[in-house]
Design a protein around this motif. Structure first.
Motif, PDB file in Angstrom:
ATOM      1  N   TRP A   1       0.803  -1.126  -0.042  1.00  0.00           N
ATOM      2  CA  TRP A   1      -0.070   0.112  -0.122  1.00  0.00           C
ATOM      3  C   TRP A   1       0.872   1.181   0.118  1.00  0.00           C
ATOM      4  N   ALA A   2       1.987   1.154   0.789  1.00  0.00           N
ATOM      5  CA  ALA A   2       2.684   2.491   0.969  1.00  0.00           C
ATOM      6  C   ALA A   2       3.384   2.588  -0.343  1.00  0.00           C
ATOM      7  N   ALA A   3       3.975   1.408  -1.074  1.00  0.00           N
ATOM      8  CA  ALA A   3       4.786   1.714  -2.442  1.00  0.00           C
ATOM      9  C   ALA A   3       3.637   2.024  -3.198  1.00  0.00           C
ATOM     10  N   GLY A   4       2.619   1.723  -3.338  1.00  0.00           N
ATOM     11  CA  GLY A   4       1.394   2.259  -4.463  1.00  0.00           C
ATOM     12  C   GLY A   4       1.109   3.485  -3.987  1.00  0.00           C
ATOM     13  N   GLY A   5       1.369   3.961  -2.566  1.00  0.00           N
ATOM     14  CA  GLY A   5       0.941   5.152  -2.369  1.00  0.00           C
ATOM     15  C   GLY A   5       1.869   6.086  -2.908  1.00  0.00           C
ATOM     16  N   THR A   6       3.256   5.767  -2.595  1.00  0.00           N
ATOM     17  CA  THR A   6       4.613   6.345  -3.113  1.00  0.00           C
ATOM     18  C   THR A   6       4.358   6.738  -4.805  1.00  0.00           C
ATOM     19  N   MET A   7       3.924   5.790  -5.325  1.00  0.00           N
ATOM     20  CA  MET A   7       3.969   5.824  -6.766  1.00  0.00           C
ATOM     21  C   MET A   7       2.774   6.947  -7.251  1.00  0.00           C
ATOM     22  N   PHE A   8       1.529   6.742  -6.432  1.00  0.00           N
ATOM     23  CA  PHE A   8       0.707   7.592  -6.717  1.00  0.00           C
ATOM     24  C   PHE A   8       0.790   9.191  -6.287  1.00  0.00           C
ATOM     25  N   ALA A   9       1.868   9.308  -5.160  1.00  0.00           N
ATOM     26  CA  ALA A   9       2.170  10.346  -4.750  1.00  0.00           C
ATOM     27  C   ALA A   9       2.964  11.146  -5.582  1.00  0.00           C
ATOM     28  N   GLY A  10       4.079  10.427  -6.304  1.00  0.00           N
ATOM     29  CA  GLY A  10       4.801  10.988  -7.490  1.00  0.00           C
ATOM     30  C   GLY A  10       3.842  11.502  -8.609  1.00  0.00           C
ATOM     31  N   VAL A  11       2.687  10.799  -9.056  1.00  0.00           N
ATOM     32  CA  VAL A  11       1.942  11.176  -9.955  1.00  0.00           C
ATOM     33  C   VAL A  11       1.208  12.468  -9.480  1.00  0.00           C
ATOM     34  N   LEU A  12       0.867  12.539  -8.361  1.00  0.00           N
ATOM     35  CA  LEU A  12      -0.155  13.583  -7.831  1.00  0.00           C
ATOM     36  C   LEU A  12       0.875  14.920  -7.696  1.00  0.00           C
ATOM     37  N   LEU A  13       2.236  14.598  -7.369  1.00  0.00           N
ATOM     38  CA  LEU A  13       3.115  15.875  -7.385  1.00  0.00           C
ATOM     39  C   LEU A  13       3.088  16.577  -8.716  1.00  0.00           C
ATOM     40  N   LEU A  14       3.265  15.463  -9.633  1.00  0.00           N
ATOM     41  CA  LEU A  14       3.229  16.084 -11.122  1.00  0.00           C
ATOM     42  C   LEU A  14       2.009  16.832 -11.433  1.00  0.00           C
ATOM     43  N   VAL A  15       0.878  16.291 -11.133  1.00  0.00           N
ATOM     44  CA  VAL A  15      -0.581  16.810 -11.300  1.00  0.00           C
ATOM     45  C   VAL A  15      -0.525  18.018 -10.451  1.00  0.00           C
ATOM     46  N   ASP A  16      -0.105  18.138  -9.316  1.00  0.00           N
ATOM     47  CA  ASP A  16      -0.220  19.393  -8.623  1.00  0.00           C
ATOM     48  C   ASP A  16       0.855  20.420  -9.187  1.00  0.00           C
ATOM     49  N   GLY A  17       1.986  20.069  -9.518  1.00  0.00           N
ATOM     50  CA  GLY A  17       2.980  20.673 -10.040  1.00  0.00           C
ATOM     51  C   GLY A  17       2.320  21.496 -11.527  1.00  0.00           C
ATOM     52  N   PHE A  18       1.841  20.522 -12.371  1.00  0.00           N
ATOM     53  CA  PHE A  18       1.043  21.163 -13.480  1.00  0.00           C
ATOM     54  C   PHE A  18      -0.241  22.267 -13.243  1.00  0.00           C
ATOM     55  N   LEU A  19      -0.911  21.736 -12.248  1.00  0.00           N
ATOM     56  CA  LEU A  19      -1.755  22.609 -11.766  1.00  0.00           C
ATOM     57  C   LEU A  19      -1.372  24.049 -11.307  1.00  0.00           C
ATOM     58  N   SER A  20      -0.318  24.015 -10.607  1.00  0.00           N
ATOM     59  CA  SER A  20       0.430  25.172  -9.897  1.00  0.00           C
ATOM     60  C   SER A  20       0.980  25.999 -11.270  1.00  0.00           C
TER      61      SER A  20
END
Length: 145
Positions: free
Chosen positions: A23-42
């Motif tokens: 779960w944590a490993a999947g969450g880390t992968m998802f966190a990387g994607v979310l950082l990309l999305v959050d960066g794009f939105l910013s």
């Protein structure tokens, strides 16, 4: 002493430990994607703030009052850095996890101050950043153990 094959009880305990790590490993992968999305939105928020002062609502008598061009530059620079760190997390770079936690924290602060200008997007960005911090702080790679 020879090693015996794992019993079903031992295998089950190992699976339980691994599922939390999965779960944590999947969450880390998802966190990387979310950082990309959050960066794009910013970046988009930043470009909109820099391009025209009338894109965002005008807020009178606000403690953290900057003009929208200044906020645009803040979001643009933070967004580009978030994109780079998100990419680093997806590539598995060790430096990216710590930097990701720090930048997600800065993003929470920036979006909290940004609340009067765009409340819905600020709250969404804060929620994304909280999850990113959780995911990056709970995952431990097998090499770290």
């Amino acid at each position: 002493m020879s090693q015996s094959a794992p019993t079903p009880g031992n295998a089950r305990r190992a699976d339980v430990g691994d599922s939390g790590s999965a779960w944590a490993a999947g969450g880390t992968m998802f966190a990387g994607v979310l950082l990309l999305v959050d960066g794009f939105l910013s970046v988009v928020k930043g470009i909109a703030g820099i391009a025209a002062d009338d894109v965002y609502a005008r807020v009178n008598n606000y403690v953290f009052e900057f003009n929208t061009t200044t906020w645009g530059w803040i979001h643009l620079i933070l967004g580009v850095i978030l994109l780079v760190v998100g990419w680093g997390i997806l590539k598995g770079a060790d430096w990216a996890r710590g930097v990701g936690v720090g930048l997600a924290s800065l993003s929470i602060i920036a979006n909290f101050i940004w609340l009067p200008y765009q409340p819905v997007w600020a709250v969404v960005s804060i929620a994304v950043d909280v999850f990113v911090i959780w995911a990056l702080c709970t995952y431990r790679s097998k090499s770290a153990l």
